[in-house]
Design a protein around this motif. Structure first.
Motif, short mmCIF file in Angstrom:
data_model
loop_
_atom_site.label_atom_id
_atom_site.label_comp_id
_atom_site.label_asym_id
_atom_site.label_seq_id
_atom_site.Cartn_x
_atom_site.Cartn_y
_atom_site.Cartn_z
N GLY A 259 1.57 21.84 2.40
CA GLY A 259 1.03 21.52 1.08
C GLY A 259 1.76 20.41 0.35
N MET A 260 2.53 19.62 1.09
CA MET A 260 3.34 18.58 0.43
C MET A 260 2.53 17.32 0.12
SD MET A 260 6.89 18.86 2.51
CE MET A 260 8.02 20.22 2.23
N LEU A 261 2.86 16.69 -0.99
CA LEU A 261 2.26 15.42 -1.39
C LEU A 261 3.14 14.30 -0.83
CD1 LEU A 261 0.25 13.73 -3.11
CD2 LEU A 261 1.85 13.99 -5.02
N VAL A 262 2.53 13.41 -0.07
CA VAL A 262 3.28 12.33 0.58
C VAL A 262 3.12 11.04 -0.23
CG1 VAL A 262 3.49 10.95 2.69
CG2 VAL A 262 2.91 13.40 2.84
N GLY A 263 4.24 10.39 -0.52
CA GLY A 263 4.23 9.09 -1.18
C GLY A 263 4.63 8.00 -0.20
N VAL A 264 3.97 6.84 -0.30
CA VAL A 264 4.33 5.75 0.59
C VAL A 264 4.64 4.49 -0.22
CG1 VAL A 264 1.95 4.90 0.96
CG2 VAL A 264 3.71 4.46 2.69
N VAL A 265 5.64 3.75 0.25
CA VAL A 265 5.99 2.46 -0.33
C VAL A 265 5.90 1.42 0.79
CG1 VAL A 265 7.74 1.10 -1.54
CG2 VAL A 265 7.62 3.59 -1.90
N PRO A 266 4.79 0.68 0.84
CA PRO A 266 4.66 -0.35 1.88
C PRO A 266 5.51 -1.57 1.52
CG PRO A 266 2.49 0.40 1.10
CD PRO A 266 3.52 0.87 0.11
N THR A 267 6.34 -2.03 2.46
CA THR A 267 7.17 -3.21 2.22
C THR A 267 7.21 -4.08 3.48
OG1 THR A 267 9.37 -2.64 3.09
CG2 THR A 267 8.75 -1.63 0.98
N MET A 268 7.78 -5.27 3.31
CA MET A 268 8.06 -6.12 4.47
C MET A 268 9.57 -6.20 4.70
SD MET A 268 5.07 -8.95 4.56
CE MET A 268 5.77 -10.11 3.40
N GLY A 269 10.31 -5.22 4.17
CA GLY A 269 11.74 -5.20 4.39
C GLY A 269 12.47 -6.20 3.51
N ALA A 270 13.74 -6.53 3.93
CA ALA A 270 14.60 -7.37 3.09
C ALA A 270 14.63 -6.77 1.69
CB ALA A 270 14.12 -8.82 3.07
N LEU A 271 14.96 -5.50 1.65
CA LEU A 271 14.80 -4.71 0.43
C LEU A 271 15.78 -5.12 -0.65
CD1 LEU A 271 14.33 -1.20 2.11
CD2 LEU A 271 12.58 -2.88 1.48
N HIS A 272 15.27 -5.13 -1.88
CA HIS A 272 16.09 -5.39 -3.06
C HIS A 272 15.79 -4.30 -4.09
CE1 HIS A 272 12.32 -6.86 -4.65
NE2 HIS A 272 12.25 -7.81 -3.72
N ASP A 273 16.39 -4.43 -5.27
CA ASP A 273 16.23 -3.38 -6.28
C ASP A 273 14.78 -3.15 -6.69
OD1 ASP A 273 18.83 -2.64 -6.29
OD2 ASP A 273 19.39 -3.64 -8.16
N PRO B 211 2.11 -10.16 10.41
CA PRO B 211 1.73 -11.54 10.75
C PRO B 211 0.37 -11.91 10.17
CG PRO B 211 2.37 -10.31 12.73
CD PRO B 211 2.33 -9.33 11.60
N MET B 212 -0.53 -10.91 10.06
CA MET B 212 -1.90 -11.19 9.64
C MET B 212 -1.98 -11.70 8.20
SD MET B 212 -5.18 -8.59 10.07
CE MET B 212 -6.82 -9.03 9.46
N GLN B 213 -0.95 -11.46 7.40
CA GLN B 213 -1.04 -11.91 6.01
C GLN B 213 -0.26 -13.18 5.75
OE1 GLN B 213 0.87 -8.17 4.54
NE2 GLN B 213 1.76 -9.45 2.99
N PHE B 214 0.35 -13.75 6.81
CA PHE B 214 1.05 -15.04 6.66
C PHE B 214 0.11 -16.15 7.09
CE2 PHE B 214 4.63 -12.24 6.50
CZ PHE B 214 5.61 -12.91 5.79
N ASN B 215 -0.19 -17.05 6.19
CA ASN B 215 -1.01 -18.20 6.57
C ASN B 215 -0.12 -19.34 7.06
OD1 ASN B 215 -0.16 -18.23 3.80
ND2 ASN B 215 -1.24 -20.19 3.62
N LEU C 245 6.50 -17.12 7.95
CA LEU C 245 6.65 -15.91 8.76
C LEU C 245 7.98 -15.93 9.53
CD1 LEU C 245 5.62 -13.27 10.10
CD2 LEU C 245 4.33 -14.68 11.70
N ALA C 246 8.27 -17.07 10.15
CA ALA C 246 9.49 -17.17 10.95
C ALA C 246 10.74 -17.03 10.08
CB ALA C 246 9.52 -18.52 11.68
N ASP D 62 -6.99 -10.84 3.29
CA ASP D 62 -7.61 -10.08 4.39
C ASP D 62 -6.50 -9.35 5.17
OD1 ASP D 62 -10.04 -11.11 3.68
OD2 ASP D 62 -10.27 -12.41 5.42
N GLY D 63 -5.41 -10.07 5.41
CA GLY D 63 -4.29 -9.47 6.13
C GLY D 63 -3.69 -8.32 5.36
N VAL D 64 -3.54 -8.50 4.05
CA VAL D 64 -2.99 -7.44 3.21
C VAL D 64 -3.93 -6.22 3.21
CG1 VAL D 64 -2.47 -6.78 0.83
CG2 VAL D 64 -1.67 -8.99 1.71
N ALA D 65 -5.22 -6.47 2.97
CA ALA D 65 -6.18 -5.36 2.87
C ALA D 65 -6.25 -4.60 4.20
CB ALA D 65 -7.56 -5.88 2.47
N THR D 66 -6.19 -5.33 5.30
CA THR D 66 -6.29 -4.68 6.61
C THR D 66 -5.05 -3.84 6.89
OG1 THR D 66 -7.66 -6.51 7.39
CG2 THR D 66 -6.65 -5.09 9.08
#
Lengths: 279, 279
Positions: B22-36, B60-64, B69-70, B127-131
Motif C-alpha cells: 500500500g505504499m505511495l511511490v515518489g519519483v524524481v527523474p534526473t540526468m544526474g550531476a546532482l546539485h541542491d 540521448p533522445m532529448q539532446f538535439n 550530450l557528450a 519529444d525526447g522528454v515526453a517519451t
C-alpha cells in the motif's frame, strides 16, 4: 448487471477499489457494434481476470475517412445487453469530449510495424489507435488487455507500444472468430448488402488456398496473384493488399523461411474488409 | 543505503512489493550531476511519498546537439553518495540499451506548449522528454513525480502529457533553487569558467529588474529590450529568448492581464543557460 461508466474519474475510483482488494483487471477495448468476436474477448477476459471492463469508444482520431466514421454502426443498448449476458462488470463508454477534452495535445506514434498495409492505406490511423489505447490503459489501469487477431497489425502495434513505453499491462491476442461460411466477424459486415454478404467469404477462402499453395511449395508471388484474381472475380471491387509478412519484424517475405502471416484488405462495394491468417 | 537498480525488470519487482504494502511511490527523474536543486526534489519526494526513486538517465533522445550530450557532466558515484545522505530508497540508473532496446519504435509528442522557446531552439527535444518521462512513469509506477520549475516549459509539457494520456501520477512542480548570488542551479554550471561563473548571475538579476519594471507598469517590450542589452553587456554571448508568456496556454503576452512567467535562454561562452521567474 453490467455497470455503465462515462467518465474517467468515476472509472478511476471503481478501479482503485478493485485494486485495493488485489484484483486483476482485464480490459477489452472496442468500438462497439459488438459481435461474437468481441464477446469471445470478453469471455477470455472473464477467464483470465478478476474484473472485466469493456470499453466502447468510436475513436475519431483513428478514422482517416469521415464517411467511414459517420457510417460506423452504433447500438449501445444492444451492446450493453450482450455484455451483461457475458458477466462483464463495467461498460466504459465515454463521450468524445471526455477522451479528448479541450486543450488535448498529445500523440503516441509507433514507427516500423505501423507503416505498411493499414498504415499506408489509412494515414494517421495507427497514431490514433496508439494514442487512444495508451489513454485507455491509463484510465482502466488494467493488468491484462484483450485484442483480436482479426486486426493483426493493430495487435502488433499495441504490443510494440506496451513494450516501448513500459506500460504495465499484458497484451493477450485472441483468435479471429468467423461466420460459418468463413467470413471474419466485423462490425462493418452489417453494411454489406445480401448479395455482397453472400460473396464476401471468397476473401478468406482464397487466402486459405494461397496459404496452402505456399505451404506446398508454390511460388508466393504466383499464389497471391491467383488468389487476388479469384477475389476480384468473386465480387470484390478492389484488393488493396494481399501480402505475406514475417511475424518477426513484419517485413514482406516471399517464402516460409521465417514464420509468416498472410494479410489482406479488399473493398466489397463501399465496405472495406480486412482479414489475416497464419501460413 | 540507497539501492542501485539498472533494469526495469528488477525495478518492477521492487515496486510491486512496495505497492502490495500500500505504499505511495515518489519519483524524481534526473540526468544526474546532482546539485541542491535535485536534492530539494528528493526531499520533497521523501516528505510526500512512502518510497523514493531517483532516476539518473542522460537521455540521448532529448539532446538535439551531440556535443551537449557528450559534454553533459556525469559522476554517478558522487550522485549516489548525495542520494544516500537524503535517504533515497532506490537510484534507478539504466543504460541506454535498457531504455531503448533494439526494435524500440515509439514516440510520445505533445503539441502546443512544447512548440515555442526550447521547442523551437531544440528540435525534437520535448519529444525526447515526453517519451522518456512516459517510460519512467511506466517503469516506476510512481504515484507522484517531482520536477523543478527551473525547467518551466518541461514542467508544462509533462503536466499536459500526464493529463492527456491519463497517466495515474500526480506531477509536483518544485521551486528553482539558486546559488547565493542568484544563479539558478544547473548541472551545466560546472562547465562555466571562473570568469563566466562570476558574470552569469546578471541573467537572473536582469530578469528580476525587468519583471519589477513590468509590474510597475513599464511597457513589457521596452523592459525586456533593456534587460537583454544588460545581459549581453554583462558577458553573455547571445540571448536566445527573453519572453513573457501566459501561465495558461503558454502564449506570448505583453502585459499582466493574465498570470505570466518570464523565461530566458542565453549563451555564456559555449554553455547554454535557462531561467524563468514569476512576474
Amino acid at each position: 448487471m453490467t455497470e455503465v461508466i462515462r467518465t474517467s474519474a468515476e472509472l478511476r475510483d471503481k478501479v482503485a477499489a478493485w485494486k485495493r482488494s488485489g484484483m486483476l483487471v482485464g480490459v477489452v477495448p472496442t468500438m462497439g457494434a459488438l459481435h461474437d468476436g468481441h464477446l469471445s474477448l470478453a469471455r477470455a477476459a472473464r477467464e483470465q481476470s478478476d474484473r472485466v471492463i469493456v470499453t466502447i469508444f468510436v475513436n475519431p482520431m483513428q478514422f482517416n475517412n469521415a464517411d467511414d466514421l459517420a457510417k460506423y454502426p452504433r447500438d449501445e443498448a444492444h451492446d450493453l445487453a450482450l455484455l451483461d449476458a457475458e458477466g462483464v462488470d463495467v461498460l466504459f463508454a465515454p463521450g468524445v469530449d471526455e477522451v479528448y477534452p479541450e486543450g488535448f495535445a498529445s500523440k503516441v506514434s509507433v514507427a516500423g510495424v505501423s507503416e505498411p498495409l493499414e498504415g499506408a492505406m489509412r494515414p494517421g490511423h495507427f497514431d490514433g489507435v496508439a494514442t487512444v489505447v495508451s489513454k485507455l490503459f491509463g484510465m482502466t489501469q488494467a493488468g491484462r488487455a484483450f485484442f483480436g487477431e482479426k486486426d493483426w497489425q493493430q495487435l502488433q502495434v499495441v504490443q510494440r507500444l506496451v513494450e516501448d513505453l513500459n506500460i504495465p499491462v499484458r497484451v493477450m491476442g485472441c483468435p479471429t472468430i468467423r461466420e460459418p461460411d468463413g467470413l471474419a466477424m466485423s462490425s462493418r459486415n452489417v453494411r454489406l448488402s445480401p448479395e455482397e454478404r453472400a460473396a464476401a467469404p471468397v476473401l478468406y477462402a482464397q487466402m486459405q488456398q494461397a496459404a496452402q499453395a505456399i505451404r506446398d511449395g508454390a511460388d508466393a508471388g504466383a499464389a497471391l496473384a491467383t488468389a487476388k484474381a479469384a477475389i476480384l472475380a468473386g465480387g470484390f471491387r478492389e484488393v488493396e493488399y494481399l501480402e505475406l509478412r514475417s511475424i518477426d519484424g513484419f517485413l514482406q517475405v516471399s517464402d516460409l523461411a521465417t514464420p509468416a502471416r498472410l494479410l489482406a484488405a479488399a473493398w466489397m462495394g463501399d465496405v472495406r474488409l480486412i482479414d489475416n491468417i497464419a501460413v
